[in-house]
Enzyme design. Sequence first.
Site, PDB file in Angstrom:
ATOM      1  N   CYS A 179    -130.689  17.071  -2.793  1.00 40.13           N
ATOM      2  CA  CYS A 179    -129.172  16.792  -3.585  1.00 40.13           C
ATOM      3  C   CYS A 179    -129.503  17.413  -4.620  1.00 40.13           C
ATOM      4  O   CYS A 179    -129.223  18.090  -5.124  1.00 40.13           O
ATOM      5  CB  CYS A 179    -128.488  15.918  -3.668  1.00 40.13           C
ATOM      6  N   GLU A 235    -122.006  10.252  -7.312  1.00 38.06           N
ATOM      7  CA  GLU A 235    -123.128  11.235  -7.343  1.00 38.06           C
ATOM      8  C   GLU A 235    -122.535  12.567  -6.495  1.00 38.06           C
ATOM      9  O   GLU A 235    -123.236  12.245  -5.097  1.00 38.06           O
ATOM     10  CB  GLU A 235    -124.043  10.074  -6.594  1.00 38.06           C
ATOM     11  N   VAL A 273    -114.399  14.802  -0.810  1.00 36.05           N
ATOM     12  CA  VAL A 273    -114.251  13.576  -0.623  1.00 36.05           C
ATOM     13  C   VAL A 273    -115.083  12.476  -1.550  1.00 36.05           C
ATOM     14  O   VAL A 273    -114.208  11.285  -1.771  1.00 36.05           O
ATOM     15  CB  VAL A 273    -116.184  12.752   0.595  1.00 36.05           C
ATOM     16  N   GLY A 274    -115.500  13.326  -3.293  1.00 37.73           N
ATOM     17  CA  GLY A 274    -115.759  13.274  -3.981  1.00 37.73           C
ATOM     18  C   GLY A 274    -114.140  12.235  -4.373  1.00 37.73           C
ATOM     19  O   GLY A 274    -113.554  11.363  -4.832  1.00 37.73           O
ATOM     20  N   GLY A 313    -122.203  11.869  -2.222  1.00 38.65           N
ATOM     21  CA  GLY A 313    -121.724  12.683  -1.548  1.00 38.65           C
ATOM     22  C   GLY A 313    -121.451  13.723  -1.391  1.00 38.65           C
ATOM     23  O   GLY A 313    -121.514  14.389  -2.675  1.00 38.65           O
TER      24      GLY A 313
HETATM   25  P1  NAD Z   1    -121.643  12.494   4.436  1.00 38.78           P
HETATM   26  O1  NAD Z   1    -120.670  13.704   5.501  1.00 38.78           O
HETATM   27  O2  NAD Z   1    -122.788  11.363   4.837  1.00 38.78           O
HETATM   28  O3  NAD Z   1    -120.291  11.293   3.801  1.00 38.78           O
HETATM   29  C1  NAD Z   1    -120.903  10.834   2.912  1.00 38.78           C
HETATM   30  C2  NAD Z   1    -120.286   9.390   2.355  1.00 38.78           C
HETATM   31  O4  NAD Z   1    -119.098   9.534   2.898  1.00 38.78           O
HETATM   32  C3  NAD Z   1    -120.200   8.224   3.961  1.00 38.78           C
HETATM   33  O5  NAD Z   1    -120.424   7.108   3.790  1.00 38.78           O
HETATM   34  C4  NAD Z   1    -119.004   9.166   5.035  1.00 38.78           C
HETATM   35  O6  NAD Z   1    -118.823   8.529   6.187  1.00 38.78           O
HETATM   36  C5  NAD Z   1    -118.047   9.232   3.644  1.00 38.78           C
HETATM   37  N1  NAD Z   1    -116.853   9.365   3.967  1.00 38.78           N
HETATM   38  C6  NAD Z   1    -117.020  10.999   4.769  1.00 38.78           C
HETATM   39  N2  NAD Z   1    -115.100  11.181   4.775  1.00 38.78           N
HETATM   40  C7  NAD Z   1    -114.977  10.476   4.046  1.00 38.78           C
HETATM   41  C8  NAD Z   1    -113.386  10.430   3.847  1.00 38.78           C
HETATM   42  N3  NAD Z   1    -112.666  11.385   4.365  1.00 38.78           N
HETATM   43  N4  NAD Z   1    -112.828   9.471   3.461  1.00 38.78           N
HETATM   44  C9  NAD Z   1    -113.711   8.387   3.281  1.00 38.78           C
HETATM   45  N5  NAD Z   1    -114.761   8.202   2.644  1.00 38.78           N
HETATM   46  C10 NAD Z   1    -115.739   9.685   3.434  1.00 38.78           C
HETATM   47  O7  NAD Z   1    -122.354  12.584   3.537  1.00 38.78           O
HETATM   48  P2  NAD Z   1    -122.178  14.260   2.744  1.00 38.78           P
HETATM   49  O8  NAD Z   1    -120.768  14.225   1.861  1.00 38.78           O
HETATM   50  O9  NAD Z   1    -122.602  15.330   4.263  1.00 38.78           O
HETATM   51  O10 NAD Z   1    -123.420  14.247   2.039  1.00 38.78           O
HETATM   52  C11 NAD Z   1    -123.974  15.815   1.381  1.00 38.78           C
HETATM   53  C12 NAD Z   1    -123.634  15.807  -0.265  1.00 38.78           C
HETATM   54  O11 NAD Z   1    -123.745  14.926  -1.110  1.00 38.78           O
HETATM   55  C13 NAD Z   1    -124.508  17.172  -0.559  1.00 38.78           C
HETATM   56  O12 NAD Z   1    -123.483  17.699  -1.611  1.00 38.78           O
HETATM   57  C14 NAD Z   1    -125.227  16.495  -1.449  1.00 38.78           C
HETATM   58  O13 NAD Z   1    -125.287  17.430  -2.675  1.00 38.78           O
HETATM   59  C15 NAD Z   1    -124.211  15.315  -2.217  1.00 38.78           C
HETATM   60  N6  NAD Z   1    -125.484  14.069  -2.755  1.00 38.78           N
HETATM   61  C16 NAD Z   1    -125.843  14.007  -3.176  1.00 38.78           C
HETATM   62  C17 NAD Z   1    -126.631  12.928  -3.639  1.00 38.78           C
HETATM   63  C18 NAD Z   1    -126.746  12.448  -5.607  1.00 38.78           C
HETATM   64  O14 NAD Z   1    -127.415  11.498  -5.419  1.00 38.78           O
HETATM   65  N7  NAD Z   1    -126.230  12.756  -6.081  1.00 38.78           N
HETATM   66  C19 NAD Z   1    -127.740  12.820  -2.849  1.00 38.78           C
HETATM   67  C20 NAD Z   1    -127.691  12.728  -1.585  1.00 38.78           C
HETATM   68  C21 NAD Z   1    -125.878  13.952  -1.043  1.00 38.78           C
END
Ligand code: NAD
Length: 436
Positions: A248, A214, A196-197, A192
Amino acid sequence: MNPIQEQPADTVARLRATFRTGRTKPVEWRTTQLRRLRAMLTERGADLVESLRADLGKSPAEVQRTEIGFTVREIDHTLDHLARWLRPEPAPVPEHLAGATAWTQYDPLGVVLVIAPWNYPAQLLLTPMIGALAAGNAVVVKPSELAPATSAVLARLLPEYLDPDAVAVVEGGIPETTALLAERFDHIFYTGNGTVGRIVMAAAVQHLTPVTLELGGKSPVFVDRDADLDTVAARLAAGKFLNAGQTCVAPDYVLTDPETARALEPALARAVEALYGSDPQASAEYGRIVNERHFDRLSALLDSGRVVTGGRGDRATRYLAPTVLADVDPKSPVMREEIFGPILPIVTVADLDEAIGFINDRDKPLALYAFTESTATRERLAAETSSGGLGLGLPLAHLTVSDLPFGGVGESGMGNYHGRYSIETFSHRKAVLAAG
Ligand code: NAD
């Protein structure tokens, strides 16, 4: 007990108890889980086709290619190689231990947490899970609440097909994920965004849990003046506008010299039309933006440059046209954040030196792409830049090679997976010495 009402602490305790029995360790248990998952994907693929249409407007062909087919290939690759990957590896012993034998062996870690995003909500949940199961772990998976139909399908089907005391699906958003993160896991695998990471990593610190992150970021594309621009445009458009740009490793922006940019503009417009026709809104192959918040965020980026093609949207149906922007200032809003949508800005640079400087002045990308006929240019880009992956002449495709590690570096993440790299991620490589 109804697992739906289970508290996170109880779920983790239940899975940990299963792991402690040793049930997940034999290679037969692991391969049985993978075969059952494969059966789920083939027998119940229609459920995912329907949910992914509802969540993201994905076409059945795209679901087959990027979600189901991708995951089935990863399962098959793992089934074909797992026994070999798990083989203990002998290590030579030094002279003072003559007569002893030494080796490394892969130990499963225990209970793994996989947190998935919404953009490829099946693939990005199931592929890490395949690695975690193949390595002999119990797994809690948390689908994204922003792809609710797919989350519901996975929550319904996974317990039906997989060992329910070793695999648990926890649905929900921030409160549910926060509660899960308070528990002790043996590895956390998060896909994600970087904000959040950081939250995930901070939670993992409390239990000294290793993490794989990731993440994303802006993946640049360098287009050299010697490249065949019709090929460049066709491959760029296919990689960029897949899943309406919500990938991503999608090409985020183009870096090229002014003359090449001028020639690339009409080529890109033609490539978009070849993919989706003159009205992409009517094309069954073109996806939709996940929600209104992202639609509004993306719409605000549309005046960051001169519109070459696209540039319009329909909020009610979350349609945003495949858009190419030219004359884009590097300081404009579209260049300040990861786009994660169907907007492709073209930024001009004088030459390769300036392009390399431009890339290195910014966060390390998840992917760097280049179209060039020059071996010297390829070598310079490979040697003088750092990115999770490098795609020469074809965006996105490197992540479909199961024998390549997939992951980021710096702001684009840490750790990697796919194929045997998933075994490395979800195992402890134990050193063993047996005296002679
Ligand atoms: P998202 O909003 O679905 O969040 C990802 C996960 O984090 C979800 O399961 C969500 O419930 C959880 N989450 C959200 N907020 C949280 C919090 N405060 N505390 C704990 N958990 C929480 O997805 P996103 O982040 O919008 O995804 C898009 C991003 O992910 C982009 O930056 C994209 O580049 C990246 N991405 C990376 C890859 C990869 O393989 N490297 C793949 C897909 C997406």
